[in-house]
Design an enzyme around this catalytic site. Structure first.
Site, PDB file in Angstrom:
ATOM      1  N   LYS A   1       0.860  -1.196   0.000  1.00 21.28           N
ATOM      2  CA  LYS A   1       0.000   0.000   0.000  1.00 21.28           C
ATOM      3  C   LYS A   1       0.887   1.234   0.000  1.00 21.28           C
ATOM      4  O   LYS A   1       1.638   1.471   0.953  1.00 21.28           O
ATOM      5  CB  LYS A   1      -0.906   0.000   1.239  1.00 21.28           C
ATOM      6  CG  LYS A   1      -1.635   1.337   1.480  1.00 21.28           C
ATOM      7  CD  LYS A   1      -2.527   1.320   2.723  1.00 21.28           C
ATOM      8  CE  LYS A   1      -3.134   2.708   3.003  1.00 21.28           C
ATOM      9  NZ  LYS A   1      -3.966   2.741   4.227  1.00 21.28           N
TER      10      LYS A   1
ATOM     11  N   ASP B   1      -2.601  10.375   3.203  1.00 21.94           N
ATOM     12  CA  ASP B   1      -3.993   9.956   3.392  1.00 21.94           C
ATOM     13  C   ASP B   1      -4.750  11.021   4.171  1.00 21.94           C
ATOM     14  O   ASP B   1      -4.659  11.097   5.391  1.00 21.94           O
ATOM     15  CB  ASP B   1      -4.026   8.611   4.137  1.00 21.94           C
ATOM     16  CG  ASP B   1      -5.447   8.090   4.327  1.00 21.94           C
ATOM     17  OD1 ASP B   1      -6.383   8.656   3.714  1.00 21.94           O
ATOM     18  OD2 ASP B   1      -5.614   7.111   5.081  1.00 21.94           O
TER      19      ASP B   1
ATOM     20  N   ARG C   1      -7.481  -0.624   1.289  1.00 24.54           N
ATOM     21  CA  ARG C   1      -7.996  -1.914   0.783  1.00 24.54           C
ATOM     22  C   ARG C   1      -8.433  -1.784  -0.667  1.00 24.54           C
ATOM     23  O   ARG C   1      -8.434  -2.768  -1.411  1.00 24.54           O
ATOM     24  CB  ARG C   1      -9.126  -2.408   1.697  1.00 24.54           C
ATOM     25  CG  ARG C   1     -10.329  -1.523   1.733  1.00 24.54           C
ATOM     26  CD  ARG C   1     -11.212  -1.775   2.951  1.00 24.54           C
ATOM     27  NE  ARG C   1     -10.644  -1.211   4.175  1.00 24.54           N
ATOM     28  CZ  ARG C   1     -11.224  -1.267   5.365  1.00 24.54           C
ATOM     29  NH1 ARG C   1     -12.393  -1.884   5.507  1.00 24.54           N
ATOM     30  NH2 ARG C   1     -10.652  -0.724   6.422  1.00 24.54           N
TER      31      ARG C   1
ATOM     32  N   ASP D   1       1.678   6.632   5.272  1.00 26.28           N
ATOM     33  CA  ASP D   1       0.711   5.644   4.805  1.00 26.28           C
ATOM     34  C   ASP D   1       1.201   4.854   3.582  1.00 26.28           C
ATOM     35  O   ASP D   1       0.467   4.065   3.001  1.00 26.28           O
ATOM     36  CB  ASP D   1      -0.625   6.348   4.499  1.00 26.28           C
ATOM     37  CG  ASP D   1      -1.831   5.468   4.771  1.00 26.28           C
ATOM     38  OD1 ASP D   1      -1.684   4.457   5.483  1.00 26.28           O
ATOM     39  OD2 ASP D   1      -2.921   5.791   4.249  1.00 26.28           O
TER      40      ASP D   1
ATOM     41  N   GLU E   1      -9.275   3.560   2.024  1.00 27.67           N
ATOM     42  CA  GLU E   1      -8.726   3.581   0.655  1.00 27.67           C
ATOM     43  C   GLU E   1      -7.639   2.531   0.446  1.00 27.67           C
ATOM     44  O   GLU E   1      -7.412   2.102  -0.680  1.00 27.67           O
ATOM     45  CB  GLU E   1      -8.161   4.980   0.344  1.00 27.67           C
ATOM     46  CG  GLU E   1      -6.729   5.258   0.827  1.00 27.67           C
ATOM     47  CD  GLU E   1      -6.544   5.220   2.343  1.00 27.67           C
ATOM     48  OE1 GLU E   1      -7.558   5.314   3.058  1.00 27.67           O
ATOM     49  OE2 GLU E   1      -5.393   5.072   2.799  1.00 27.67           O
TER      50      GLU E   1
ATOM     51  N   LYS F   1     -10.311  13.077   7.435  1.00 29.63           N
ATOM     52  CA  LYS F   1      -9.844  12.813   8.791  1.00 29.63           C
ATOM     53  C   LYS F   1      -9.834  14.099   9.607  1.00 29.63           C
ATOM     54  O   LYS F   1      -9.688  15.189   9.044  1.00 29.63           O
ATOM     55  CB  LYS F   1      -8.400  12.281   8.741  1.00 29.63           C
ATOM     56  CG  LYS F   1      -8.250  10.865   8.218  1.00 29.63           C
ATOM     57  CD  LYS F   1      -6.783  10.445   8.203  1.00 29.63           C
ATOM     58  CE  LYS F   1      -6.603   9.047   7.653  1.00 29.63           C
ATOM     59  NZ  LYS F   1      -7.191   7.980   8.487  1.00 29.63           N
TER      60      LYS F   1
ATOM     61  N   ASP G   1     -12.123   6.894   3.426  1.00 34.13           N
ATOM     62  CA  ASP G   1     -10.898   6.751   4.220  1.00 34.13           C
ATOM     63  C   ASP G   1     -10.444   5.286   4.286  1.00 34.13           C
ATOM     64  O   ASP G   1      -9.338   4.994   4.736  1.00 34.13           O
ATOM     65  CB  ASP G   1     -11.133   7.305   5.628  1.00 34.13           C
ATOM     66  CG  ASP G   1      -9.835   7.632   6.353  1.00 34.13           C
ATOM     67  OD1 ASP G   1      -8.761   7.564   5.709  1.00 34.13           O
ATOM     68  OD2 ASP G   1      -9.900   7.959   7.559  1.00 34.13           O
TER      69      ASP G   1
HETATM   70  N1  BES Z   1      -4.138   4.846   6.832  1.00 34.14           N
HETATM   71  C1  BES Z   1      -5.287   4.587   7.614  1.00 34.14           C
HETATM   72  C2  BES Z   1      -4.983   3.643   8.770  1.00 34.14           C
HETATM   73  C3  BES Z   1      -4.488   4.282  10.029  1.00 34.14           C
HETATM   74  C4  BES Z   1      -5.350   5.001  10.829  1.00 34.14           C
HETATM   75  C5  BES Z   1      -3.202   4.106  10.422  1.00 34.14           C
HETATM   76  C6  BES Z   1      -4.884   5.552  12.000  1.00 34.14           C
HETATM   77  C7  BES Z   1      -2.751   4.664  11.600  1.00 34.14           C
HETATM   78  C8  BES Z   1      -3.589   5.383  12.393  1.00 34.14           C
HETATM   79  C9  BES Z   1      -6.381   3.935   6.770  1.00 34.14           C
HETATM   80  O1  BES Z   1      -6.409   4.328   5.446  1.00 34.14           O
HETATM   81  C10 BES Z   1      -7.669   4.342   7.375  1.00 34.14           C
HETATM   82  O2  BES Z   1      -7.964   5.493   7.352  1.00 34.14           O
HETATM   83  N2  BES Z   1      -8.422   3.376   7.888  1.00 34.14           N
HETATM   84  C11 BES Z   1      -9.655   3.646   8.513  1.00 34.14           C
HETATM   85  C12 BES Z   1     -10.633   2.613   8.042  1.00 34.14           C
HETATM   86  C13 BES Z   1     -12.059   2.909   8.428  1.00 34.14           C
HETATM   87  C14 BES Z   1     -12.562   4.096   7.653  1.00 34.14           C
HETATM   88  C15 BES Z   1     -12.882   1.689   8.136  1.00 34.14           C
HETATM   89  C16 BES Z   1      -9.463   3.575  10.019  1.00 34.14           C
HETATM   90  O3  BES Z   1      -8.718   2.689  10.486  1.00 34.14           O
HETATM   91  O4  BES Z   1     -10.013   4.415  10.712  1.00 34.14           O
HETATM   92 ZN    ZN Z   2      -4.677   4.954   4.625  1.00 39.30          ZN
HETATM   93 MN    MN Z   3      -7.515   6.079   5.129  1.00 42.91          MN
END
Ligand code: BES
Ligand code: ZN
Ligand code: MN
Length: 503
Positions: free
Chosen positions: A271, A276, A357, A294, A355, A283, A353
């Site tokens: 990834k 992000d 996956r 990210d 993204e 966010k 968010d």
């Molecule tokens: N890059 C983030 C994952 C992340 C979040 C890493 C916080 C470190 C700290 C990922 O793209 C993301 O935003 N995931 C969301 C998924 C949710 C929207 C289902 C998350 O984990 O909040």
């Molecule tokens: Zn992300």
């Molecule tokens: Mn994200």
């Protein structure tokens, strides 16, 4: 940094500083420490005797004590480095201990040191030497890249001393492997450390191509047109919100004489979200700056490919990186949109968010199309994984026990910490969509698992491992053996997994 391996006695080495390891042989938690220097060199034991008798040094893990002008040694200084309880001793402690020695000298302006390899029946020559050179290499790096008052405090020379009793060939091979792995991991860290404006998907593609050019790996870097041609609707949906074009990076390692016909082909999928924002599901501002990391999964795969090119395993490896910026804009994908992934599956977007996956769905499908028989992906995928495992273990998921076992075997060598989480059919229900084949979020509970379930739909029947490194790819606080910032997690474990297939 110049790293040398010497087969000699430590007390005879002329150096600014000689680091020697020590462990506590006392058993029981509250027992008074009984300290053993992990060297058979009697001159060193004599030099350290009175300070050890004083009891001020307990040999706790990464504890240090400095002695000046030690009697009977050629070294100007003697540094004792604790490795903790002797009962728990393994090469992992040696890796950290060596890093602690290097980071001890750096701020003191000492540019040269010698490290005596620890002697113990628990520390086989090869793995110990490898751990030492990894620890040394990793510790030399600082992350204050853009400070104008940045001091060049890199260490110039480290002599690693293998005493009598160490197997020469095993020590030499461990030593050079450690330099390769540490160097690759540092390359990964340097990529992750870059801010989003200085490492766009296009620039990441250039960095990967430059590395591949140096290492003699085949590398292709594609952008929007190729995504459209391959019908990568999920990856493209994420990329379309940004003015920065995406990069699809494909790196290939072919073993000498070609890969065995019908042999395994390993697909490494990363990834690479260079920033992000969350997209339209934006966010909160708090800590958003951290989301430059990210792309740590992508960077791990690029670093792993560098090490693979140098270690030359007898197995074909294809690295696929899906890099984009996740931005809100008039062109951005939106909640409710339905996207068609390369595999043909339709995806309902619930949250933009989620993204990672999306881009990985198409990366996994593409690695399969390129011939991968076994898949591994790495991603800073979910905050939920950080909630589940904290910042100590990363998450690992797999649809195939035999493939997972090979990964677990590699962890014994890499020393990295991963904890397996389930991907069982009952969780699939949580990502069922009314309108499409699947939706891209699974609600509040088990978020790391539902993200993995989503990826599993795209790995399909191919044996697959998923690494969620969100909690461990970045450390906010420095450790005695490692600067704060990017850790380079997963590089070593991915490389060891690959080597499991080399015959
Ligand atoms: N890059 C983030 C994952 C992340 C979040 C890493 C916080 C470190 C700290 C990922 O793209 C993301 O935003 N995931 C969301 C998924 C949710 C929207 C289902 C998350 O984990 O909040
Ligand atoms: Zn992300
Ligand atoms: Mn994200």
């Amino acid at each position: 940094m110049n790293t040398e391996l010497l087969f000699t006695s430590s007390s005879s080495v002329e150096t600014e500083l000689l680091a020697v390891f020590a462990a506590d042989t006392a058993s029981g938690k509250d027992a008074k420490p009984e300290i053993r220097l992990l060297t058979g060199d009697v001159a060193i034991s004599a030099a350290a005797q009175s300070v050890l008798a004083g009891g001020e040094f307990r040999a706790e893990a990464n504890e240090t004590l400095l002695l000046h002008a030690p009697a009977g040694l050629k070294a100007k200084r003697l540094l004792l480095v604790g490795l903790g309880k002797v009962a728990k001793l393994s090469p992992q402690e040696a890796r950290k201990g060596a890093g602690t020695a290097v980071r001890f000298v750096k701020p003191r302006g000492i540019r040269e040191l010698a490290i005596a390899a620890p002697e113990s029946d628990k520390l086989p020559s090869q793995w110990t030497l490898r751990a030492l050179t990894e620890g040394i290499t990793l510790a030399d790096v600082d992350t204050d890249t853009y400070r104008s008052d940045r001091k060049d405090r890199g260490v110039q020379t480290v002599k690693v001393i293998a005493p009598e009793g160490f197997d020469r060939a095993a020590s030499e091979s461990g030593f050079s492997e450690g330099l390769i792995l540490g160097g690759a991991q540092n390359f990964t860290r340097s990529l992750v450390n870059e801010p989003g404006n200085r490492l766009t998907p296009t620039i990441l593609g250039r960095r990967a191509a430059a590395m591949c050019g140096e290492q003699g790996l085949k590398c292709e870097v594609y952008s929007t047109e190729k995504l459209i041609e391959l019908k990568m609707g999920a990856f493209q949906a994420v990329a379309q919100g940004s003015d920065e074009p995406p990069a699809l990076i494909v790196m290939t390692w072919e073993p000498a004489g070609g890969a065995a016909k019908d042999g395994p082909v390993l697909g490494l999928v990363g990834k690479g979200i260079t920033f992000d924002t969350g997209g339209i599901s934006i966010k909160p501002a708090d800590s958003m700056e951290k989301m430059k990391y990210d792309m740590a999964g992508a960077a791990a795969m690029i670093g792993a490919m560098q090490a693979i090119a140098q270690l030359r395993p007898a197995v074909k490896v294809i690295g696929v990186v899906c890099s984009a910026e996740n931005m809100p804009s008039g062109k951005a994908y939106k909640p409710g949109d339905v996207e068609i992934a390369m595999s043909g599956k339709s995806i309902e977007v619930i949250n933009t968010d989620a993204e990672g996956r999306m881009v990985l769905a198409d990366g996994l499908a593409y690695a399969k199309q390129l011939g991968a028989t076994h898949l591994i992906d790495a991603a800073t995928l979910t905050g939920a994984c950080v909630v589940a495992l904290g910042m100590i273990n990363a998450g690992v998921f797999s649809n195939d026990d035999a493939t997972y076992e090979k990964f677990a075997e590699g962890l014994k060598v890499s020393g990295e910490r991963f904890w397996r989480l389930p991907v069982e059919d009952e969780y699939r229900e949580l990502i069922r969509s009314q309108i499409a084949d699947i939706k891209n979020t699974g609600g509040r509970w088990g978020g790391a698992i539902t993200a993995a379930m989503f990826l599993k739909e795209f790995a399909e029947d191919t044996p697959w491992i998923h690494l969620d490194i969100a909690g461990v790819a970045w450390q906010d606080e420095a450790k005695p053996w490692l600067a704060s910032g990017p850790t380079g997690i997963a590089v070593r474990s991915i490389v060891e997994w690959v080597r499991q297939y080399s015959h």
